[in-house]
Scaffold this motif. Sequence first.
Motif, PDB file in Angstrom:
ATOM      1  N   TYR A 165       0.841  -1.194   0.000  1.00 48.70           N
ATOM      2  CA  TYR A 165       0.000   0.000   0.000  1.00 48.70           C
ATOM      3  C   TYR A 165       0.876   1.245   0.000  1.00 48.70           C
ATOM      4  N   ILE A 166       2.020   1.172   0.673  1.00 44.69           N
ATOM      5  CA  ILE A 166       3.066   2.194   0.579  1.00 44.69           C
ATOM      6  C   ILE A 166       4.377   1.497   0.240  1.00 44.69           C
ATOM      7  N   TYR A 167       5.387   2.305  -0.122  1.00 41.59           N
ATOM      8  CA  TYR A 167       6.741   1.802  -0.353  1.00 41.59           C
ATOM      9  C   TYR A 167       7.709   2.572   0.534  1.00 41.59           C
ATOM     10  N   GLU A 168       8.748   1.888   0.955  1.00 37.77           N
ATOM     11  CA  GLU A 168       9.656   2.456   1.960  1.00 37.77           C
ATOM     12  C   GLU A 168      10.812   3.253   1.376  1.00 37.77           C
ATOM     13  N   TYR A 169      11.041   3.212   0.074  1.00 38.50           N
ATOM     14  CA  TYR A 169      12.235   3.791  -0.518  1.00 38.50           C
ATOM     15  C   TYR A 169      12.281   5.315  -0.387  1.00 38.50           C
ATOM     16  N   GLY A 170      13.504   5.850  -0.394  1.00 35.78           N
ATOM     17  CA  GLY A 170      13.699   7.286  -0.403  1.00 35.78           C
ATOM     18  C   GLY A 170      13.620   7.842  -1.816  1.00 35.78           C
ATOM     19  N   GLN A 171      13.855   9.132  -1.932  1.00 34.24           N
ATOM     20  CA  GLN A 171      13.722   9.796  -3.232  1.00 34.24           C
ATOM     21  C   GLN A 171      14.772   9.349  -4.246  1.00 34.24           C
ATOM     22  N   SER A 172      15.854   8.770  -3.792  1.00 30.87           N
ATOM     23  CA  SER A 172      16.871   8.264  -4.720  1.00 30.87           C
ATOM     24  C   SER A 172      16.696   6.782  -5.010  1.00 30.87           C
ATOM     25  N   GLY A 173      15.686   6.159  -4.423  1.00 31.92           N
ATOM     26  CA  GLY A 173      15.454   4.733  -4.612  1.00 31.92           C
ATOM     27  C   GLY A 173      14.597   4.428  -5.821  1.00 31.92           C
ATOM     28  N   TRP A 174      13.996   3.246  -5.817  1.00 29.39           N
ATOM     29  CA  TRP A 174      13.195   2.770  -6.947  1.00 29.39           C
ATOM     30  C   TRP A 174      12.069   3.767  -7.232  1.00 29.39           C
ATOM     31  N   GLY A 175      11.950   4.187  -8.481  1.00 27.45           N
ATOM     32  CA  GLY A 175      10.951   5.162  -8.875  1.00 27.45           C
ATOM     33  C   GLY A 175      11.432   6.596  -8.848  1.00 27.45           C
ATOM     34  N   ALA A 176      12.735   6.806  -8.615  1.00 31.57           N
ATOM     35  CA  ALA A 176      13.274   8.160  -8.454  1.00 31.57           C
ATOM     36  C   ALA A 176      13.033   9.022  -9.692  1.00 31.57           C
ATOM     37  N   GLU A 177      13.297   8.478 -10.879  1.00 30.80           N
ATOM     38  CA  GLU A 177      13.186   9.282 -12.096  1.00 30.80           C
ATOM     39  C   GLU A 177      11.749   9.708 -12.354  1.00 30.80           C
ATOM     40  N   SER A 178      10.798   8.783 -12.270  1.00 27.28           N
ATOM     41  CA  SER A 178       9.406   9.143 -12.505  1.00 27.28           C
ATOM     42  C   SER A 178       8.889  10.066 -11.408  1.00 27.28           C
ATOM     43  N   GLY A 179       9.372   9.898 -10.186  1.00 25.54           N
ATOM     44  CA  GLY A 179       8.972  10.786  -9.103  1.00 25.54           C
ATOM     45  C   GLY A 179       9.357  12.225  -9.385  1.00 25.54           C
ATOM     46  N   ARG A 180      10.563  12.413  -9.926  1.00 27.15           N
ATOM     47  CA  ARG A 180      11.003  13.773 -10.280  1.00 27.15           C
ATOM     48  C   ARG A 180      10.181  14.328 -11.439  1.00 27.15           C
ATOM     49  N   GLN A 181       9.932  13.512 -12.438  1.00 26.70           N
ATOM     50  CA  GLN A 181       9.196  13.977 -13.608  1.00 26.70           C
ATOM     51  C   GLN A 181       7.758  14.361 -13.275  1.00 26.70           C
ATOM     52  N   LEU A 182       7.138  13.620 -12.360  1.00 29.21           N
ATOM     53  CA  LEU A 182       5.734  13.854 -12.035  1.00 29.21           C
ATOM     54  C   LEU A 182       5.552  14.724 -10.797  1.00 29.21           C
ATOM     55  N   ASN A 183       6.653  15.140 -10.204  1.00 30.22           N
ATOM     56  CA  ASN A 183       6.596  15.890  -8.948  1.00 30.22           C
ATOM     57  C   ASN A 183       5.844  15.087  -7.884  1.00 30.22           C
ATOM     58  N   ARG A 184       6.151  13.807  -7.830  1.00 24.99           N
ATOM     59  CA  ARG A 184       5.555  12.907  -6.837  1.00 24.99           C
ATOM     60  C   ARG A 184       6.679  12.178  -6.098  1.00 24.99           C
ATOM     61  N   GLN A 185       7.615  12.931  -5.590  1.00 26.57           N
ATOM     62  CA  GLN A 185       8.733  12.330  -4.865  1.00 26.57           C
ATOM     63  C   GLN A 185       8.313  11.959  -3.451  1.00 26.57           C
ATOM     64  N   HIS A 186       8.931  10.925  -2.953  1.00 24.34           N
ATOM     65  CA  HIS A 186       8.585  10.426  -1.630  1.00 24.34           C
ATOM     66  C   HIS A 186       8.910  11.434  -0.536  1.00 24.34           C
ATOM     67  N   LEU A 187       8.062  11.454   0.481  1.00 20.60           N
ATOM     68  CA  LEU A 187       8.298  12.180   1.720  1.00 20.60           C
ATOM     69  C   LEU A 187       8.203  11.201   2.883  1.00 20.60           C
ATOM     70  N   PRO A 188       9.154  11.259   3.811  1.00 19.68           N
ATOM     71  CA  PRO A 188      10.363  12.080   3.778  1.00 19.68           C
ATOM     72  C   PRO A 188      11.283  11.653   2.639  1.00 19.68           C
ATOM     73  N   ALA A 189      12.334  12.448   2.397  1.00 22.15           N
ATOM     74  CA  ALA A 189      13.203  12.197   1.254  1.00 22.15           C
ATOM     75  C   ALA A 189      14.031  10.921   1.418  1.00 22.15           C
ATOM     76  N   HIS A 190      14.289  10.539   2.666  1.00 17.94           N
ATOM     77  CA  HIS A 190      15.127   9.366   2.909  1.00 17.94           C
ATOM     78  C   HIS A 190      14.264   8.107   3.036  1.00 17.94           C
ATOM     79  N   GLU A 191      14.904   6.964   3.012  1.00 20.68           N
ATOM     80  CA  GLU A 191      14.197   5.707   3.241  1.00 20.68           C
ATOM     81  C   GLU A 191      13.594   5.724   4.639  1.00 20.68           C
ATOM     82  N   ILE A 192      12.354   5.275   4.750  1.00 18.73           N
ATOM     83  CA  ILE A 192      11.669   5.373   6.036  1.00 18.73           C
ATOM     84  C   ILE A 192      12.104   4.247   6.975  1.00 18.73           C
TER      85      ILE A 192
END
Length: 548
Positions: A165-192
């Motif tokens: 339902y959620i993912y634990e990765y930080g903003q540099s983890g899996w999905g980083a590129e699409s997160g930047r493109q869509l402005n949907r980056q993970h919060l917090p920025a680090h791995e939870i």
Amino acid sequence: MTFSRRHFIKTGLASSLISPFYRPAFALPNSALFDCGVASGDPTHDAVIIWTHTTKPVTLTWQVAEDVAFTRIVKQGQGQTFNEADCTFKVDVTGLTPGSIYYYRFSSGSEQSEPGRTKTLPEGNLDTLSIAVASCSNYPFGYFNAYHHIASDSDIDFVVHLGDYIYEYGQSGWGAESGRQLNRQHLPAHEIVSLADYRQRHRQYKTDSGSRLMHATHPLIPTWDDHESANNPYMNGAQNHQSHEGSWTARRAASIQAYYEWMPLREPGPQANKAQLWRHFSFGNLATLTTLETRHTGRSLQIDYGEHLKQLNTEQSLRHFIETVLGDPSRTMISVAMEQFLEAQLAASVKHAKWRLIGNQIPIARTHVPDVTDLTLPTSLADNDPVAAHFAYFMALGKLDLPIYLDTWDGYPVAREKFYQLCQSVDATDLIVLTGDSHAFWANQLYAGDGDAMGVELGTAGITSPGDFESLGPELATELDLRVASHNREIMWTDCQHRGYVKVSLQPEQATVKFIAVSNVNSEHYTAKTLRQYRITKQGRSLSMTRA
């Protein structure tokens, strides 16, 4: 059919933006206090959990009514949100009528949440039941359009979420590129890792407009998989947990606490172990659903191909790996307590229900990699090192006819056989296993080691998480899907290139299965279509699945 949901939270015009074939009787206002909307779930025949979140500690009022105008209020009360529970609030509303639709809302002072719609489990004779099956909603990979489509379907009675339902990765983890493109980056920025981290991540996921609408429209039956804590956990650790991240026990406890706070999930008794998240749901005389817990309470350490693959260079070494390493009888998937619960519930189900559903996080059908040594990467991808390495890995597995994953039941073949034997012992050989995790659609037929049919498996693609073959390009991915299906007896069809969900509609004599895909997750404008449709019929204690 084209859908758009770009502005419904801001304007409160949900009824005009959702699918033409279902217009909810309520809109979703943008409350500053109730920032994550409302949700309901964990239904029983006479009770349901209702949930909300406030941006600060407040005293609030909750109401449950028989109509969306709230002129026929049947239950109401007051409560308090506290920082100690991250300002989440839920009520176990009891004394309700079986099989009934209710509406609920929360208010505090002049602030009011959107209303939600929920439903209790039916009792007695039941002619029809429709369930949406969802899994793998990864925020950086795109918009939760499949949730929005689930909300638009008035035929759906309940939503079963099988985890991730959620993912634990930080903003540099899996999905980083699409997160930047869509402005949907993970919060917090680090791995939870901490409780505060998990809480913030849950809160971010609840802000997606498709998620808010699905939760406000249908009751949820949730269970977790791995990413609610960390990738590939087992009883004593996880693949994505390292020593510098502190205690695994503390991290897992934090993830479980946040999950219970942020999901419409009934709290266990004061002495209960919250990790034992297995439940049973009865839908009149038509069906039962038993959800499994396959991560924290009974799973042994996964086997890593990286530690064995290079040594599998002779027939003897391969046989040893399959029979002794994979086939180690001490390796378990579910706990003894889970087995006892499952056996009791299935035995009761066989006596009174026509269909038996299993909520299962990970694929159970035998899924081996075919020989793909005759295939080559597209020229445009040949120089892409990660993609080339990924393809080489599949080629190596295919040469040896090995399972594609070892985190699934394929990595625990003895435990799988024990699960089947348990089901056989109570004459439950007509299972409909609902499966998530793999980011692919599956229509599978299941067989025990003795060759006896055990039912069918319906696997759902990710809400946004991409399939493993997608990076190889559409032509090669399509070819691999076809070869995987033709190579494995249990697989009728698979598709790893779409996002979506599975809709299962049960009637006394047959079930209809629709694999529903959304056209994209990169925009809130999308179309949806049924990729495949199957019909399941019963023949005694066995099932037959044919394309419809």
